[in-house]
Write an enzyme that holds these catalytic residues in place. Structure first.
Site, PDB file in Angstrom:
ATOM      1  N   ASN A 111     -23.433 -32.320  -9.051  1.00 23.54           N
ATOM      2  CA  ASN A 111     -22.602 -32.355 -10.248  1.00 23.54           C
ATOM      3  C   ASN A 111     -21.502 -31.317 -10.140  1.00 23.54           C
ATOM      4  O   ASN A 111     -21.782 -30.150  -9.841  1.00 23.54           O
ATOM      5  CB  ASN A 111     -23.447 -32.039 -11.492  1.00 23.54           C
ATOM      6  CG  ASN A 111     -22.698 -32.305 -12.772  1.00 23.54           C
ATOM      7  OD1 ASN A 111     -22.262 -33.429 -13.007  1.00 23.54           O
ATOM      8  ND2 ASN A 111     -22.525 -31.284 -13.587  1.00 23.54           N
ATOM      9  N   GLU A 112     -20.281 -31.746 -10.330  1.00 22.34           N
ATOM     10  CA  GLU A 112     -19.152 -30.804 -10.375  1.00 22.34           C
ATOM     11  C   GLU A 112     -19.295 -29.691  -9.344  1.00 22.34           C
ATOM     12  O   GLU A 112     -19.435 -28.520  -9.697  1.00 22.34           O
ATOM     13  CB  GLU A 112     -19.009 -30.218 -11.777  1.00 22.34           C
ATOM     14  CG  GLU A 112     -18.626 -31.245 -12.822  1.00 22.34           C
ATOM     15  CD  GLU A 112     -18.267 -30.635 -14.173  1.00 22.34           C
ATOM     16  OE1 GLU A 112     -18.747 -29.536 -14.470  1.00 22.34           O
ATOM     17  OE2 GLU A 112     -17.513 -31.279 -14.923  1.00 22.34           O
ATOM     18  N   GLU A 122     -16.806 -38.039 -17.026  1.00 20.65           N
ATOM     19  CA  GLU A 122     -17.240 -37.287 -18.207  1.00 20.65           C
ATOM     20  C   GLU A 122     -16.044 -36.948 -19.073  1.00 20.65           C
ATOM     21  O   GLU A 122     -14.973 -36.581 -18.566  1.00 20.65           O
ATOM     22  CB  GLU A 122     -17.851 -35.933 -17.817  1.00 20.65           C
ATOM     23  CG  GLU A 122     -19.191 -35.973 -17.186  1.00 20.65           C
ATOM     24  CD  GLU A 122     -19.701 -34.553 -16.933  1.00 20.65           C
ATOM     25  OE1 GLU A 122     -19.259 -33.599 -17.613  1.00 20.65           O
ATOM     26  OE2 GLU A 122     -20.517 -34.396 -16.038  1.00 20.65           O
ATOM     27  N   HIS A 125     -22.938 -29.370 -28.191  1.00 24.37           N
ATOM     28  CA  HIS A 125     -21.919 -30.205 -27.529  1.00 24.37           C
ATOM     29  C   HIS A 125     -22.035 -31.625 -28.072  1.00 24.37           C
ATOM     30  O   HIS A 125     -23.129 -32.177 -28.173  1.00 24.37           O
ATOM     31  CB  HIS A 125     -22.158 -30.189 -26.018  1.00 24.37           C
ATOM     32  CG  HIS A 125     -21.011 -30.721 -25.215  1.00 24.37           C
ATOM     33  ND1 HIS A 125     -20.655 -32.052 -25.223  1.00 24.37           N
ATOM     34  CD2 HIS A 125     -20.143 -30.103 -24.386  1.00 24.37           C
ATOM     35  CE1 HIS A 125     -19.616 -32.219 -24.417  1.00 24.37           C
ATOM     36  NE2 HIS A 125     -19.278 -31.059 -23.906  1.00 24.37           N
TER      37      HIS A 125
HETATM   38  C1  GAL Z   1     -19.468 -30.595 -17.481  1.00 23.75           C
HETATM   39  C2  GAL Z   1     -20.838 -30.840 -16.887  1.00 23.75           C
HETATM   40  C3  GAL Z   1     -21.777 -31.488 -17.874  1.00 23.75           C
HETATM   41  C4  GAL Z   1     -21.688 -30.806 -19.206  1.00 23.75           C
HETATM   42  C5  GAL Z   1     -20.259 -30.845 -19.683  1.00 23.75           C
HETATM   43  C6  GAL Z   1     -20.067 -30.237 -21.038  1.00 23.75           C
HETATM   44  O1  GAL Z   1     -18.821 -29.582 -16.826  1.00 23.75           O
HETATM   45  O2  GAL Z   1     -20.752 -31.630 -15.733  1.00 23.75           O
HETATM   46  O3  GAL Z   1     -23.089 -31.431 -17.358  1.00 23.75           O
HETATM   47  O4  GAL Z   1     -22.141 -29.508 -19.092  1.00 23.75           O
HETATM   48  O5  GAL Z   1     -19.471 -30.128 -18.779  1.00 23.75           O
HETATM   49  O6  GAL Z   1     -18.728 -30.264 -21.432  1.00 23.75           O
END
Ligand code: GAL
Length: 679
Positions: free
Chosen positions: A168-169, A322, A373
């Site tokens: 992830n990222e 995302e 979030h």
């Molecule tokens: C991203 C991440 C997600 C979540 C999201 C929240 O950077 O990949 O898992 O944390 O941010 O904004």
């Protein structure tokens, strides 16, 4: 060193096709990260029912599930995942299955402390959050490979799985001993001998000469400024090392027989990985975008990121992996997105080439660091404006199926060099106020406002298809990149080049001689000194006959320039550089010897862009207009209704309604027009 655009390998094309097939089969993908392991089983049933109701077609499962899958070293807890995948498949929802390797279980750091990353101050980071892995630590890499391999072997043939998502990222950096060892090996491979490294880094400066590669450490905290060449190579190393982590897992997934596309989520202009060097490794470009609703020009800024995502995939459709449904929780103060804004942001991604729109995350977390979030399904449940907004978007995306696979055709390119960005961001420059991305945003914004489609291109890319090529700021311009620019101009393209470009070589060392060394023949002018400008800038004066912007000024940084054949369009009217050229033109090449005010930039770009049409003529303020394939996207980010002329007989795919010769797009609303012939 810098990877230019290159022809895709056959396997890339094949897997890219797999993404195209997926979208052809499912339409525009719609969904988000789904973390069912955080919820009891009863909730899963409600999840899939609501997903179906909202038109969700695609979810990413398992991103942070390592400790659930492997609670003890070597244990495997598959039952819950079997059930989840079967359940989703039973409801027709495709799965993007993630290797859970971004967040190792705490036991890994306890058994192998060297897998925990060390920051530049020498502090070893603890478990208790996420991302606590040292990319170079073999014990981490092996543990990640084992879980990724087992996951792939178990689920490669599962009918729900239509894509793989590695980690992830990717963005973890490590300055510890594991990184030091790997950095030395990387440097040995790059330079061959310590003498070559000493030369490239010019370690005579400040007595940094190394006896051996073993003497070298990552750019850890030091008493004063670091050698910028060392830091630059460490950037490259970190990006390559993370890419190796990605590749190892990707290859393991393939070895297990998976035929689905494999990707990971990039993060736009993220400084720790060089997107150009990664792009060819991803079967589909996936990107995470979190524009700040509190920032008025964030639609303009995110448009640039979306153009980058499309350009990384050489124009192929990409995936918004995302975004937030409403507020994030990681800014100090988090403004919500209205459902209308969330819809417009999503349609914007489709307009700029995405074939899918996903969110972090499906169901809002009850606990943990991201409990505030937003998500597609908020704490308050389905009887909410937010969820109704999600349902509306699902319906919209279904209506937009005709755009699947279509492309945005750009005739304008802006150069962006990731590694040059690193080199040009080092401290101790003429000014720290000159920022590569800020300048890129300004220039791209000018095109965005005009509705002109723009590609972002790496140095050395083939420019032959572009009518106009812009270099807002490119600190490093190597020979191949300079040649491409020269060839583009010779072939008839118009070029606009911004200040402080072509300053340094690939090690970040300054090119000596009148500046900009690699471009001065092209611009027909040359400079001898870079000077910071006073806080309030200086006035410019235009030669008679030029369209004179009313508040023409320069700020931040300027160059003491003289022309060697170019015409002078504007000079500095005051200060240190009074009377010197500020804006020049050499046939088809414009040069800005300073950071100029918006009106000057607009006037120069207008001249260079003559004849390049936008998606609609003169879009009203706030109206984003993008043509993707046959569809004309009109997105009103402004506060006033936008009324424009459109081809009569167009049909709005979102409503099914025909337009007459004019269309009115209400504030916060969108239209997606397709011309329909009435026979
Ligand atoms: C991203 C991440 C997600 C979540 C999201 C929240 O950077 O990949 O898992 O944390 O941010 O904004």
């Amino acid at each position: 060193m810098i990877t230019g655009a290159r022809a895709p390998r056959t396997t890339e094309l094949a897997q890219g096709d797999a993404f195209a097939r997926l979208c052809a089969d499912r339409g525009l993908l719609f969904g988000g990260d789904y973390n069912p392991e955080q919820w009891p089983r009863e909730v899963w049933q409600e999840d899939v029912a609501l997903m179906e109701r909202a038109g969700v077609t695609f979810v990413t499962v398992g991103v942070f599930s390592w400790s659930t899958l492997e609670p003890e070293p070597g244990a495997r807890e598959w039952a819950w995942l079997d059930e989840v995948l079967d359940l989703l498949h039973g409801h027709g929802i495709a799965v993007d299955l993630a290797t859970p390797t971004a967040s190792p279980p705490p036991w890994l750091g306890i058994l192998h402390p060297e897998t925990l990353p060390v920051d530049r101050d020498g502090v070893r980071l603890a478990a208790g959050s996420r991302n606590q892995f040292a990319p170079s630590a073999r014990a981490y890499r092996d543990a990640a490979l084992r879980i990724a391999t087992d996951l792939a072997e178990r689920y490669a043939a599962h009918p729900a799985v239509r894509m793989w998502h590695v980690g992830n990222e990717f963005g973890q950096v490590d300055y510890g001993d594991e990184a030091a060892r790997a950095f030395r090996a990387w440097l040995r491979e790059k330079y061959g001998s310590i003498a070559a490294l000493n030369e490239a880094w010019d370690t005579r400066v400040w007595s940094q000469g190394y006896r051996d590669f073993d003497d070298i450490v990552p750019p850890r905290r030091a008493p004063y400024l670091l050698n910028p060449a060392q830091t630059l190579d460490f950037h490259r190393f970190t990006s390559d090392e993370l890419r190796e982590c990605f590749r190892e897992q990707r290859d393991a997934i393939r070895r297990a027989g998976a035929t689905q596309p494999i990707t990971t989520n990039l993060m736009g202009f993220f400084p720790l990985v060089d997107g150009w060097s990664w792009a060819g490794d991803l079967d589909v470009i996936a990107d995470d975008q979190y524009p700040d609703p509190a920032v008025p020009d964030s639609p303009q800024k995110v448009a640039l990121v979306q153009d980058l995502a499309r350009s990384l995939g050489q124009g192929r459709p990409w995936l918004l992996m995302e975004q937030a449904a409403s507020a994030v929780s990681w800014r100090p103060h988090n403004l919500p997105k209205s459902p209308a804004r969330m819809r417009l942001d999503s349609l914007q991604a489709i307009a700029r080439g995405a074939d899918g729109v996903c969110f972090f995350q499906w169901r809002q977390a009850r606990a943990g660091a991201e409990r505030f979030h937003s998500a597609m399904l908020p704490h308050a449940g389905a009887d909410t404006d937010a969820f109704r907004g999600v349902e509306r978007l699902g319906a919209d995306l279904a209506r937009l199926r005709p755009v699947v696979g279509s492309r945005v055709d750009a005739r304008v390119a802006i150069l962006f060099d990731w590694q040059g960005w690193w080199a040009g961001s080092e401290p101790a420059r003429p000014t720290m106020r000159h920022d590569t991305i800020e300048q890129l945003e300004r220039w791209h914004g000018a095109l965005w406002r005009r509705g002109i489609a723009t590609d972002i291109v790496p140095p050395g890319a083939d420019l032959s298809r572009y009518e106009v090529v812009l270099v807002s700021h490119s600190y490093v311009i190597e020979d191949d990149a300079a040649d491409r620019l020269r060839r583009a101009a010779a072939a008839g393209a118009r070029l606009v080049i911004g200040p402080f470009s072509g300053v340094a070589d690939a090690h970040g060392a300054i090119l000596t001689g009148r500046s900009p060394v690699p471009l001065r023949d092209l611009i027909g002018a040359s400079g001898e000194e870079w000077v910071g400008l006073p806080d309030d800038g200086v006035a410019l004066s235009f030669r008679p006959g030029e369209p004179v912007p009313t508040t023409a000024r320069a700020s931040i940084l300027a160059e003491r320039l003289r022309t060697d054949g170019a015409e002078v369009l504007a000079t500095f009217a005051e200060g240190e550089l009074a009377g010197r050229p500020a804006v020049t033109r050499n046939d088809r090449v414009w040069y800005l010897a300073a950071v100029v005010s918006e009106d000057v930039l607009a006037a120069v770009l207008d001249a260079a862009l003559a004849g390049v049409s936008g998606a609609v003529p003169d879009p009203p303020q706030g109206l984003e207009a993008v043509r993707r394939g046959d569809a004309l996207f009109l997105l009103n980010h402004g506060d006033a209704a936008a009324d424009i002329e459109v081809p009569s007989g167009s049909e709005d795919l979102l409503t099914g309604q025909r337009t007459s010769r004019r269309a009115t797009v209400a504030p916060g609303e969108a239209m997606v027009l397709i011309e329909r012939r009435t026979t």
